[in-house]
Scaffold this active site. Structure first.
Site, mmCIF file in Angstrom:
data_model
loop_
_atom_site.group_PDB
_atom_site.id
_atom_site.type_symbol
_atom_site.label_atom_id
_atom_site.label_comp_id
_atom_site.label_asym_id
_atom_site.label_seq_id
_atom_site.Cartn_x
_atom_site.Cartn_y
_atom_site.Cartn_z
ATOM 1 N N ASP A 35 0.832 -1.197 0.000
ATOM 2 C CA ASP A 35 0.000 0.000 0.000
ATOM 3 C C ASP A 35 0.876 1.260 0.000
ATOM 4 O O ASP A 35 1.677 1.457 0.904
ATOM 5 C CB ASP A 35 -0.906 -0.024 1.245
ATOM 6 C CG ASP A 35 -2.146 0.817 1.092
ATOM 7 O OD1 ASP A 35 -2.043 1.918 0.538
ATOM 8 O OD2 ASP A 35 -3.225 0.381 1.544
ATOM 9 N N THR A 76 -6.861 3.611 -2.263
ATOM 10 C CA THR A 76 -6.694 2.217 -1.844
ATOM 11 C C THR A 76 -7.770 1.275 -2.379
ATOM 12 O O THR A 76 -7.465 0.239 -2.969
ATOM 13 C CB THR A 76 -6.648 2.133 -0.308
ATOM 14 O OG1 THR A 76 -5.512 2.872 0.147
ATOM 15 C CG2 THR A 76 -6.531 0.696 0.156
ATOM 16 N N ASN A 97 -12.767 5.120 -1.534
ATOM 17 C CA ASN A 97 -12.885 4.377 -0.282
ATOM 18 C C ASN A 97 -14.303 4.482 0.277
ATOM 19 O O ASN A 97 -14.768 3.590 0.978
ATOM 20 C CB ASN A 97 -11.869 4.889 0.737
ATOM 21 C CG ASN A 97 -10.438 4.589 0.322
ATOM 22 O OD1 ASN A 97 -10.183 3.662 -0.450
ATOM 23 N ND2 ASN A 97 -9.495 5.381 0.808
ATOM 24 N N ASP A 161 -9.417 -3.733 5.917
ATOM 25 C CA ASP A 161 -10.468 -4.624 5.414
ATOM 26 C C ASP A 161 -10.551 -4.577 3.888
ATOM 27 O O ASP A 161 -10.613 -5.613 3.228
ATOM 28 C CB ASP A 161 -11.831 -4.284 6.049
ATOM 29 C CG ASP A 161 -12.153 -2.798 6.023
ATOM 30 O OD1 ASP A 161 -12.093 -2.189 4.945
ATOM 31 O OD2 ASP A 161 -12.451 -2.240 7.102
ATOM 32 N N ASP A 297 1.501 2.635 3.785
ATOM 33 C CA ASP A 297 0.555 3.720 3.538
ATOM 34 C C ASP A 297 0.398 4.590 4.779
ATOM 35 O O ASP A 297 0.441 5.818 4.701
ATOM 36 C CB ASP A 297 -0.796 3.139 3.123
ATOM 37 C CG ASP A 297 -1.815 4.210 2.781
ATOM 38 O OD1 ASP A 297 -1.633 4.897 1.769
ATOM 39 O OD2 ASP A 297 -2.793 4.368 3.544
ATOM 40 N N HIS A 301 1.556 8.487 4.994
ATOM 41 C CA HIS A 301 0.614 9.558 5.312
ATOM 42 C C HIS A 301 1.103 10.376 6.505
ATOM 43 O O HIS A 301 0.990 11.594 6.520
ATOM 44 C CB HIS A 301 -0.758 8.969 5.630
ATOM 45 C CG HIS A 301 -1.592 8.661 4.425
ATOM 46 N ND1 HIS A 301 -2.013 9.630 3.541
ATOM 47 C CD2 HIS A 301 -2.092 7.490 3.966
ATOM 48 C CE1 HIS A 301 -2.736 9.072 2.581
ATOM 49 N NE2 HIS A 301 -2.787 7.766 2.812
ATOM 50 N N HIS A 345 -1.345 2.380 -5.253
ATOM 51 C CA HIS A 345 -1.139 3.777 -5.641
ATOM 52 C C HIS A 345 0.245 4.203 -5.146
ATOM 53 O O HIS A 345 0.906 3.485 -4.405
ATOM 54 C CB HIS A 345 -2.207 4.703 -5.036
ATOM 55 C CG HIS A 345 -2.362 4.560 -3.546
ATOM 56 N ND1 HIS A 345 -1.428 5.048 -2.649
ATOM 57 C CD2 HIS A 345 -3.320 3.971 -2.794
ATOM 58 C CE1 HIS A 345 -1.824 4.770 -1.413
ATOM 59 N NE2 HIS A 345 -2.963 4.102 -1.471
#
Length: 540
Positions: A35, A76, A97, A161, A297, A301, A345
């Site tokens: 991710d 995502t 999302n 999830d 990810d 972030h 991504h």
């Protein structure tokens, strides 16, 4: 004479004996998504990668060096879905999302399912039900199940999830994700958590992995591929006074593991437990485990892609991958499993970092835009809250309210566009109904068409300038069409794969049909991608 006739008739009517020849397939397919892994992370820390992890991939695998996401937004849920469906949001329906549902008049989460419940949470704790039902197309994992008359077993594993559910597909045997300090699943798949999963959760590995905190793998001063440790454009953990090493945890912040490299370690340990618990790769048919590593990810972030945290995260991931490859080699035999790695991504740099280095950037005020748009719509059309939601860089307008006052929606949308174009950082504002008629450069034009779903999409699309980020100058994010968000790694390794590379432009949606071709199964139902012929063993 009569006996001879009957003998002749018997010989003519007897079916010839056919010796079955099984379609050649590997014991197991291991699909891995990292991710927020930009393509350059395959090489950026190469001088410190070991021989058995990321460097093994780049030396033994077949690399598609110019793989690009062929839709926007680059987020995502869309990424995980598009890799496994070979399709785009316009077709598979996972447009973000979450998105605004006009029938329910509320935002819906991509994997939410009110007809099912979470399995495995602590007693007394509840959570939203999750399933792949919002995904409108099949996955390559679904097609493998169908092709083997459901003898193949498919399992998804991730901290998120959505990173587990969509790759595993509609017909998966199981999908597991992390919630409440443990791995859980959904009643969509089963009514009770398997015993092996319960035993894994009982070990309390998150507390163990966080017990000594997070210090750098090597001396802090040796991290020369990153900016200094203390930067005001990084975000700290909630219990810290500053975003600097070492990061300490009390053992109670199980959710913090998502933002550390130990989240990757935990995920791969659970993946091993799933392989052994289900006996994946030991049956007559090819099995498939879809793994997504969510921690890069969260780290990106929080700290940004040029942080020491990101560098240390990839150095530790390299070691985790080396250990995982050794495990796969020992369990299945080198060359007996098909492995591929990609990402959902990429990521942009923090505006603070870009500004510090005199690179184009800015902070986009999304809330301010909505406020200005609503004011203009109220003044002109008498609708006080014309924007009901913003998702995927799209504004959703209250169509019923405008219809009630007899407003022409084309005029409403034009008003929104006029207001938006006055906002700093806006490169373009486009009426989505006229998207196909709008003059945009390629590949952006096709990417936005591929990302727009008429049933779930909004009314006006906002396109930010390169390097701009909504919100503050801190941290980093993704979602735009630009290469930093859209250029992803793709490497195949293992069964029937020869070392090599191609710089021909390939798409994220080419992954599923390529895997399907390697397995000699049907491509997914909404597939728009093409087989990467250079990967195929009989083409080189």
């Amino acid at each position: 004479m009569k006996n001879r006739i009957w003998l002749l008739l018997g010989m003519l009517g007897a079916a010839p004996v056919v010796h079955a020849q099984e379609t050649p397939r590997p014991k197991i397919v291991v699909g891995m998504m990292v991710d927020q892994m930009r393509w350059d992370f395959l090489y950026r820390y190469n001088n410190r990668y070991g021989q058995g992890g990321i460097r093994r991939l780049t030396q033994e695998g077949f690399k598609c060096e110019n793989t690009l996401i062929n839709y926007a937004p680059t987020v995502t849920a869309c990424g995980h879905t598009s890799v496994y469906t070979g399709s785009v949001p316009a077709v598979h329906g996972i447009v973000d999302n979450d998105w605004y549902d006009r029938l329910l008049k509320r935002n819906v989460y991509c994997a939410e399912d009110t007809t099912v419940r979470i399995i495995g949470l602590p007693e007394g704790k509840t959570g939203k039900g999750m399933s792949p039902r919002n995904m409108l197309a099949t996955t390559v994992t679904d097609e493998l199940r169908v092709a083997t008359n459901f003898q193949s077993r498919v399992v998804g594993v991730a901290l998120k999830d959505r990173g587990s559910i969509f790759p595993a597909g509609h017909s998966a045997n199981a999908a597991f994700w992390y919630d409440g300090g443990r791995f859980v699943t959904s009643s969509f798949y089963m009514n009770d958590l398997p015993e092996w999963a319960q035993r894994f959760n009982a070990q309390q590995r998150p507390k163990q992995l966080l017990g000594n905190g997070w210090s750098t793998l090597y001396p802090l001063e040796s991290y020369t591929q990153s900016t200094a440790d203390a930067k005001d454009y990084e975000n700290k953990f909630g219990h810290e006074s500053a975003p600097v090493f070492p990061h300490k945890f009390s053992g109670k912040e199980e959710s913090s593991i998502r933002s550390t490299p130990f989240g990757n370690t935990l995920t791969l340990e659970f993946a091993r437990a799933a392989i052994e618990g289900y006996g994946l790769g030991n049956g007559k048919a090819t099995d498939f485990i879809a793994i997504s590593l969510s921690s890069p990810d969260a780290i990106g972030h929080q700290f940004g892609p040029n942080s020491i945290e990101t560098e240390d995260g990839y150095l530790r991931l390299d070691k985790d991958l080396e250990a995982f490859f050794k495990y796969l080699d020992a369990r299945f035999g080198k060359g007996n499993y098909l492995f591929f790695i990609t990402a959902d991504h990429g990521v942009a740099h923090s505006p603070g970092f870009l500004d510090e280095n005199r690179l184009p950037t800015g902070s986009f005020d999304g809330a301010g835009l909505v406020k200005d748009v609503n004011k203009a719509l109220s003044e002109r059309f008498g609708v006080p809250k014309g924007v009901v939601s913003t998702d995927a860089n799209q504004l959703y307008l209250d169509r019923e309210a405008f219809a009630a006052v007899g407003a022409d929606m084309s005029a409403v949308e034009k008003t929104v566009v006029d207001v938006a174009m006055k906002q700093p950082g806006v490169a373009a504002a486009i009426r989505l109904k006229a998207l196909g008629e709008t003059a945009l450069p390629e590949p952006a034009a096709t990417m936005f068409v591929n990302g727009y779903n008429r049933q779930r999409g909004g009314d006006v699309l906002i396109i930010m300038q390169p390097g701009w980020k909504e919100g503050s100058r801190r941290g980093a994010t993704h979602g735009l069409w630009y290469p930093y968000d859209a250029h992803i790694p793709l490497v195949f390794m293992g069964w029937k794969i020869k070392a090599g590379s191609t710089y021909r432009t390939t798409g994220m949606t080419d992954i599923a049909p390529t895997v399907a071709a390697l397995l000699h199964i049907q491509m997914p139902s909404g597939n728009v991608g093409h087989v990467i012929t250079e990967v195929m063993p009989d083409q080189r």
